[in-house]
Every structure is written in C-alpha cells, then in structure tokens.
Write a protein that holds these residues in place. Structure first.
Motif, PDB file in Angstrom:
ATOM      1  N   ARG A  19      42.269  31.408  44.010  1.00 32.28           N
ATOM      2  CA  ARG A  19      42.312  32.860  44.197  1.00 32.28           C
ATOM      3  C   ARG A  19      43.130  33.149  45.445  1.00 32.28           C
ATOM      4  NH1 ARG A  19      39.298  37.092  42.236  1.00 32.28           N
ATOM      5  NH2 ARG A  19      39.203  38.980  43.527  1.00 32.28           N
ATOM      6  N   GLU A  51      51.192  45.936  39.932  1.00 32.05           N
ATOM      7  CA  GLU A  51      50.361  47.096  39.635  1.00 32.05           C
ATOM      8  C   GLU A  51      51.119  48.320  40.131  1.00 32.05           C
ATOM      9  OE1 GLU A  51      45.771  48.359  40.312  1.00 32.05           O
ATOM     10  OE2 GLU A  51      47.107  48.666  42.034  1.00 32.05           O
ATOM     11  N   TYR A  59      51.967  41.819  33.645  1.00 29.51           N
ATOM     12  CA  TYR A  59      52.048  40.395  33.964  1.00 29.51           C
ATOM     13  C   TYR A  59      53.304  39.777  33.368  1.00 29.51           C
ATOM     14  CZ  TYR A  59      47.059  40.726  35.119  1.00 29.51           C
ATOM     15  OH  TYR A  59      45.852  41.072  35.668  1.00 29.51           O
ATOM     16  N   LYS A  64      50.344  35.482  31.657  1.00 31.30           N
ATOM     17  CA  LYS A  64      49.445  36.382  30.937  1.00 31.30           C
ATOM     18  C   LYS A  64      48.272  35.594  30.368  1.00 31.30           C
ATOM     19  CE  LYS A  64      51.809  39.615  29.028  1.00 31.30           C
ATOM     20  NZ  LYS A  64      52.656  40.398  28.103  1.00 31.30           N
ATOM     21  N   ASP A  65      47.085  36.163  30.465  1.00 28.81           N
ATOM     22  CA  ASP A  65      45.840  35.568  29.965  1.00 28.81           C
ATOM     23  C   ASP A  65      45.310  34.446  30.849  1.00 28.81           C
ATOM     24  OD1 ASP A  65      47.120  35.849  26.613  1.00 28.81           O
ATOM     25  OD2 ASP A  65      45.884  37.278  27.735  1.00 28.81           O
ATOM     26  N   ARG A  66      46.035  34.093  31.896  1.00 28.24           N
ATOM     27  CA  ARG A  66      45.549  33.073  32.833  1.00 28.24           C
ATOM     28  C   ARG A  66      45.339  33.643  34.230  1.00 28.24           C
ATOM     29  NH1 ARG A  66      48.640  28.914  34.204  1.00 28.24           N
ATOM     30  NH2 ARG A  66      50.631  29.970  33.794  1.00 28.24           N
ATOM     31  N   THR A  68      44.767  36.992  36.833  1.00 34.88           N
ATOM     32  CA  THR A  68      44.198  38.338  36.846  1.00 34.88           C
ATOM     33  C   THR A  68      44.399  38.970  38.213  1.00 34.88           C
ATOM     34  OG1 THR A  68      42.498  37.679  35.252  1.00 34.88           O
ATOM     35  CG2 THR A  68      42.144  39.730  36.468  1.00 34.88           C
ATOM     36  N   SER A  70      43.692  42.005  40.920  1.00 32.69           N
ATOM     37  CA  SER A  70      42.657  42.979  41.238  1.00 32.69           C
ATOM     38  C   SER A  70      42.916  43.597  42.598  1.00 32.69           C
ATOM     39  CB  SER A  70      41.268  42.342  41.214  1.00 32.69           C
ATOM     40  OG  SER A  70      41.155  41.341  42.200  1.00 32.69           O
ATOM     41  N   GLN A  80      43.659  36.133  40.859  1.00 28.83           N
ATOM     42  CA  GLN A  80      42.833  35.035  40.368  1.00 28.83           C
ATOM     43  C   GLN A  80      43.669  34.234  39.377  1.00 28.83           C
ATOM     44  OE1 GLN A  80      39.648  34.055  41.191  1.00 28.83           O
ATOM     45  NE2 GLN A  80      40.024  32.290  39.869  1.00 28.83           N
TER      46      GLN A  80
END
Length: 118
Positions: A19, A51, A59, A64-66, A68, A70, A80
């Motif tokens: 992270r 963002e 992404y 993508k999908d791995r 994240t 925030s 993450q």
C-alpha cells in the motif's frame, strides 16, 4: 510551495501486496486531479491511476482489478496494490494538480521504489 511525499514502497514477492500513500502539505487551497504514475526500468513514466476533480477514477489497463485508489483525507491518498507481478517493479510517483491560492500547478512526489521479486 507544495510538497508531496510518498511512502510504503518496498520489496515484495510476486502475488503479494503493498500500500502506497501520498501526503500533500504546504500552501494548499484546493487539490484537483490526483494521480499515481510509475516509471519502470528503461521505460518512460506512465499513468497508473487518476482521480479527476469530478470523482471519476481511471486505471491503466495493466493494473485494473489489481490496484485500488483511495482518498484517505483532504490531502492524502493511497494506492492499494494486490496480486503484484514482477512487471509492476517501478518507481511510483504521486501527482496532484494543486491550487495554492496563487495559481494552479502540478506537483510531484520524489518517488518510492516498488520491487516485485522472488
């Protein structure tokens, strides 16, 4: 003067997680678009995730999908990273468009190294 500081990089085995965090400080009135970039060995810097000011998160296909993104607070955000692969090895940079009250400019962190290796 705006400063971005990344943390959380390190060495991890393939399939592991890390992270990354980024904290902005200094003369900040507003933060607009925020992003993570990376520069892999012998490659040019590439966008990992952004963002936008509208809240849209986009992404790169490779993460993508791995990964994240925030927002953890007003001036902090994280990435993450799960299911890490050797090809994710890179220096990761946070990036933000910041209004200091004297104008809007793009700021970069100093980078944090992520190494994925067994």
């Amino acid at each position: 003067q705006v400063s971005l500081v990344e943390s959380g990089g390190g060495l991890v085995q393939p399939g592991g997680s890390l992270r990354l965090s980024c904290a902005a400080s200094g003369r900040i009135r507003s933060i607009y678009d925020v992003a993570w970039y990376r520069q892999r060995p012998m490659k040019s810097r590439e966008l990992v995730v952004v963002e936008t000011n509208s809240g849209s998160i986009n992404y790169a296909e490779a993460v993508k999908d791995r990964f994240t993104f925030s927002r953890d607070g007003l001036n902090t955000w994280s990435l993450q990273m799960n299911s890490l692969k050797p090809e994710d090895t890179a220096t990761y940079y946070c990036n933000a468009e910041v209004d200091s009250g004297l104008g809007t400019s793009t700021s970069w962190g100093q980078g944090t190294q992520v190494t994925v290796s067994s």
